[in-house]
Design a protein around this motif. Structure first.
Motif, PDB file in Angstrom:
ATOM      1  N   GLU A  59      25.737  12.865  23.342  1.00 14.65           N
ATOM      2  CA  GLU A  59      25.177  12.900  21.994  1.00 14.65           C
ATOM      3  C   GLU A  59      25.978  12.004  21.072  1.00 14.65           C
ATOM      4  N   LEU A  61      27.235  10.917  17.525  1.00 14.25           N
ATOM      5  CA  LEU A  61      27.472  11.588  16.242  1.00 14.25           C
ATOM      6  C   LEU A  61      28.185  10.637  15.289  1.00 14.25           C
ATOM      7  N   ALA A  62      27.619  10.503  14.102  1.00 10.74           N
ATOM      8  CA  ALA A  62      28.132   9.539  13.123  1.00 10.74           C
ATOM      9  C   ALA A  62      29.506   9.964  12.614  1.00 10.74           C
ATOM     10  N   ARG A  63      30.373   8.967  12.433  1.00  9.25           N
ATOM     11  CA  ARG A  63      31.720   9.185  11.886  1.00  9.25           C
ATOM     12  C   ARG A  63      31.973   8.175  10.773  1.00  9.25           C
ATOM     13  N   PRO A  74      30.477  14.590   8.718  1.00 10.24           N
ATOM     14  CA  PRO A  74      29.014  14.493   8.644  1.00 10.24           C
ATOM     15  C   PRO A  74      28.390  15.649   7.849  1.00 10.24           C
ATOM     16  N   ILE A  78      26.066  13.571   5.573  1.00  8.85           N
ATOM     17  CA  ILE A  78      24.659  13.595   6.022  1.00  8.85           C
ATOM     18  C   ILE A  78      23.757  14.227   4.949  1.00  8.85           C
ATOM     19  N   ILE A  87      19.639   8.164   4.486  1.00  8.91           N
ATOM     20  CA  ILE A  87      19.539   8.592   5.881  1.00  8.91           C
ATOM     21  C   ILE A  87      18.634   7.644   6.680  1.00  8.91           C
ATOM     22  N   ALA A  94      22.294   4.078  13.416  1.00  6.64           N
ATOM     23  CA  ALA A  94      22.796   4.951  14.486  1.00  6.64           C
ATOM     24  C   ALA A  94      21.956   4.788  15.749  1.00  6.64           C
ATOM     25  N   ASN A 114      20.548  11.819  16.792  1.00  4.91           N
ATOM     26  CA  ASN A 114      19.991  12.729  15.794  1.00  4.91           C
ATOM     27  C   ASN A 114      19.030  11.988  14.867  1.00  4.91           C
ATOM     28  N   VAL A 115      17.894  12.606  14.625  1.00  5.63           N
ATOM     29  CA  VAL A 115      16.874  12.015  13.770  1.00  5.63           C
ATOM     30  C   VAL A 115      16.577  12.989  12.636  1.00  5.63           C
ATOM     31  N   SER A 116      16.691  12.483  11.412  1.00  9.04           N
ATOM     32  CA  SER A 116      16.420  13.360  10.281  1.00  9.04           C
ATOM     33  C   SER A 116      14.903  13.427  10.047  1.00  9.04           C
ATOM     34  N   GLN A 119      13.362  10.465   8.372  1.00 12.75           N
ATOM     35  CA  GLN A 119      13.176   9.317   9.271  1.00 12.75           C
ATOM     36  C   GLN A 119      11.919   9.504  10.110  1.00 12.75           C
ATOM     37  N   GLU A 146      17.000  13.852  18.929  1.00 16.93           N
ATOM     38  CA  GLU A 146      17.206  15.245  18.517  1.00 16.93           C
ATOM     39  C   GLU A 146      16.648  15.429  17.111  1.00 16.93           C
ATOM     40  N   ASP A 176      16.689  20.341  17.884  1.00 16.15           N
ATOM     41  CA  ASP A 176      18.098  20.642  17.598  1.00 16.15           C
ATOM     42  C   ASP A 176      18.207  21.860  16.677  1.00 16.15           C
ATOM     43  N   ASP A 177      19.301  22.567  16.787  1.00  7.73           N
ATOM     44  CA  ASP A 177      19.616  23.681  15.884  1.00  7.73           C
ATOM     45  C   ASP A 177      18.595  24.810  15.981  1.00  7.73           C
TER      46      ASP A 177
HETATM   47  P1  C2E Z   1      29.352  16.802  13.569  1.00 13.80           P
HETATM   48  O1  C2E Z   1      29.684  15.630  14.426  1.00 13.80           O
HETATM   49  O2  C2E Z   1      30.267  17.150  12.452  1.00 13.80           O
HETATM   50  O3  C2E Z   1      27.878  16.606  13.010  1.00 13.80           O
HETATM   51  C1  C2E Z   1      27.297  17.580  12.188  1.00 13.80           C
HETATM   52  C2  C2E Z   1      25.844  17.332  12.033  1.00 13.80           C
HETATM   53  O4  C2E Z   1      25.621  16.126  11.307  1.00 13.80           O
HETATM   54  C3  C2E Z   1      25.086  17.140  13.337  1.00 13.80           C
HETATM   55  O5  C2E Z   1      24.799  18.383  13.900  1.00 13.80           O
HETATM   56  C4  C2E Z   1      23.859  16.415  12.858  1.00 13.80           C
HETATM   57  O6  C2E Z   1      22.925  17.325  12.338  1.00 13.80           O
HETATM   58  C5  C2E Z   1      24.406  15.580  11.720  1.00 13.80           C
HETATM   59  N1  C2E Z   1      24.590  14.204  12.204  1.00 13.80           N
HETATM   60  C6  C2E Z   1      25.641  13.629  12.796  1.00 13.80           C
HETATM   61  N2  C2E Z   1      25.392  12.349  13.082  1.00 13.80           N
HETATM   62  C7  C2E Z   1      24.122  12.094  12.655  1.00 13.80           C
HETATM   63  C8  C2E Z   1      23.263  10.949  12.671  1.00 13.80           C
HETATM   64  O7  C2E Z   1      23.597   9.874  13.180  1.00 13.80           O
HETATM   65  N3  C2E Z   1      22.035  11.096  12.122  1.00 13.80           N
HETATM   66  C9  C2E Z   1      21.614  12.268  11.595  1.00 13.80           C
HETATM   67  N4  C2E Z   1      20.356  12.354  11.074  1.00 13.80           N
HETATM   68  N5  C2E Z   1      22.371  13.372  11.583  1.00 13.80           N
HETATM   69  C10 C2E Z   1      23.620  13.284  12.103  1.00 13.80           C
HETATM   70  P2  C2E Z   1      24.350  18.454  15.458  1.00 13.80           P
HETATM   71  O8  C2E Z   1      23.387  17.378  15.775  1.00 13.80           O
HETATM   72  O9  C2E Z   1      23.892  19.846  15.709  1.00 13.80           O
HETATM   73  O10 C2E Z   1      25.661  18.105  16.266  1.00 13.80           O
HETATM   74  C11 C2E Z   1      26.533  19.046  16.785  1.00 13.80           C
HETATM   75  C12 C2E Z   1      27.727  19.259  15.896  1.00 13.80           C
HETATM   76  O11 C2E Z   1      28.544  20.286  16.425  1.00 13.80           O
HETATM   77  C13 C2E Z   1      28.617  18.033  15.769  1.00 13.80           C
HETATM   78  O12 C2E Z   1      29.212  18.085  14.473  1.00 13.80           O
HETATM   79  C14 C2E Z   1      29.676  18.304  16.822  1.00 13.80           C
HETATM   80  O13 C2E Z   1      30.868  17.613  16.584  1.00 13.80           O
HETATM   81  C15 C2E Z   1      29.845  19.788  16.651  1.00 13.80           C
HETATM   82  N6  C2E Z   1      30.354  20.449  17.839  1.00 13.80           N
HETATM   83  C16 C2E Z   1      30.167  20.108  19.125  1.00 13.80           C
HETATM   84  N7  C2E Z   1      30.779  20.970  19.947  1.00 13.80           N
HETATM   85  C17 C2E Z   1      31.346  21.897  19.139  1.00 13.80           C
HETATM   86  C18 C2E Z   1      32.134  23.082  19.375  1.00 13.80           C
HETATM   87  O14 C2E Z   1      32.411  23.454  20.511  1.00 13.80           O
HETATM   88  N8  C2E Z   1      32.525  23.800  18.281  1.00 13.80           N
HETATM   89  C19 C2E Z   1      32.213  23.423  17.023  1.00 13.80           C
HETATM   90  N9  C2E Z   1      32.657  24.177  16.026  1.00 13.80           N
HETATM   91  N10 C2E Z   1      31.497  22.317  16.764  1.00 13.80           N
HETATM   92  C20 C2E Z   1      31.073  21.572  17.813  1.00 13.80           C
END
Ligand code: C2E
Ligand code: MG
Ligand code: MG
Ligand code: MG
Length: 280
Positions: A59, A61-63, A74, A78, A87, A94, A114-116, A119, A146, A176-177
């Motif tokens: 997956e 994930l934006a930083r 994020p 986000i 977005i 992304a 991830n797609v908002s 979008q 997602e 997702d979620d």
């Molecule tokens: P995260 O990396 O902090 O990202 C949080 C949310 O920001 C993502 O939830 C997603 O909804 C949004 N996001 C991130 N990048 C993008 C992007 O490029 N475009 C769009 N539209 N939205 C974006 P998501 O998708 O449910 O991702 C899972 C999150 O859970 C990620 O957080 C990840 O780092 C985190 N995570 C993964 N494993 C664990 C874990 O074991 N424990 C905890 N507490 N968090 C975890």
């Protein structure tokens, strides 16, 4: 004196609000610049087979680390991007970057992006996805989009149509979620319930559509696992009733068993089945 204090309180509150709005505006400005300069990055988190440990996907994930704001999570930027429309360019970037990286890695498993909802709802989004895949020579089945259940979609019919168009390209779709929305699955775990009443919309296709059957079966299993009794409403046909019986449902409600009736009609029914009804 009171009037003066009141005025100060208003001014103080107003200043607080201004500070919050100012910080948000600053973040918006910095984020817009970061998108333009392409200074955001993507991290990738593995999705693995729980038994073998094999990689099943990654997956993206934006930083964001900003020179002025430092590391911004994020969960902060986000929502700002969602509210300001940023977005759309952020998401396009992304998508492009994840596809580029996936093609470079030459993986056999998909990259998830991830797609908002904003979008997704753009008319041209499926074409954007197709163009991005072509640009990087990535097979569509190696891209998973997602789509979050968290944000309300204004037009669910259009959303479903967009997903069908994306699916027709061959890309994979992930919800997702799922379960995060308090009104749905999560409330079964948190609320003190003696019953869950399944919506009649779930029943509509149960006699023809195998998917409806499986959904009902899973929801029954879920509720049973949580020891919450289940009732199904809206049973209209014998075929539906038969299907529910064979799925193991016990309690049903609907026109087939009886329409809503006046009290005297109910009294008569109760008498007919030998129920003692006290007079008057
Ligand atoms: P995260 O990396 O902090 O990202 C949080 C949310 O920001 C993502 O939830 C997603 O909804 C949004 N996001 C991130 N990048 C993008 C992007 O490029 N475009 C769009 N539209 N939205 C974006 P998501 O998708 O449910 O991702 C899972 C999150 O859970 C990620 O957080 C990840 O780092 C985190 N995570 C993964 N494993 C664990 C874990 O074991 N424990 C905890 N507490 N968090 C975890
Ligand atoms: Mg996600
Ligand atoms: Mg998630
Ligand atoms: Mg009802």
């Amino acid at each position: 004196e009171i009037k003066k204090a009141g005025k100060d309180a208003v001014r103080f509150f107003g200043a607080d609000m201004d500070a919050a709005a100012g910080a948000r505006l600053h973040m918006e400005t910095r984020l817009r610049a970061a998108i333009l300069e392409e200074s955001l990055t993507l991290h990738y988190q593995p999705q693995v087979d729980a038994l073998s440990g094999h990689l099943m996907g990654l997956e993206a994930l934006a930083r964001w680390t900003d020179v002025e704001l430092g590391v911004v999570s994020p969960s902060e930027f986000i929502p700002v991007a969602e509210e300001t429309g940023l977005i759309v360019p952020l998401g396009a970037w992304a998508l492009d970057e994840a596809c580029r990286q996936a093609a470079e890695w030459n993986l056999r498993v998909p990259v998830a992006v991830n797609v908002s909802p904003s979008q997704l709802m753009r008319a041209e989004f499926p074409e954007t996805v197709q163009a991005t895949l072509r640009r990087h020579g990535l097979l569509p089945q190696l891209l998973k989009l997602e789509v979050t259940e968290r944000l309300p979609v204004r037009d669910p019919v259009l959303a479903a149509e967009q997903l069908r168009r994306l699916r027709a390209l061959g890309v994979q779709l992930s919800l997702d979620d799922f379960g995060a929305v308090q009104s749905a699955v999560a409330s079964l775990m948190t609320l003190p319930l003696q019953e869950v009443k399944l919506d009649r919309g779930l029943l509509a296709g149960v006699t023809e559509d195998p998917a409806s059957w499986q959904v009902l079966r899973a929801l029954l299993a879920l509720a049973r696992g949580l020891k919450i009794p289940v009732i199904v409403e809206g049973v209209e046909t014998e075929a539906q009733l038969a299907a529910l019986r064979s799925l193991g449902f016990r309690t049903v409600q609907g026109y087939l068993m009886g329409r809503p009736e006046r009290p005297d009609e109910i009294t008569q029914r109760l008498r007919n089945v030998g129920h003692t009804v006290s007079p008057g």
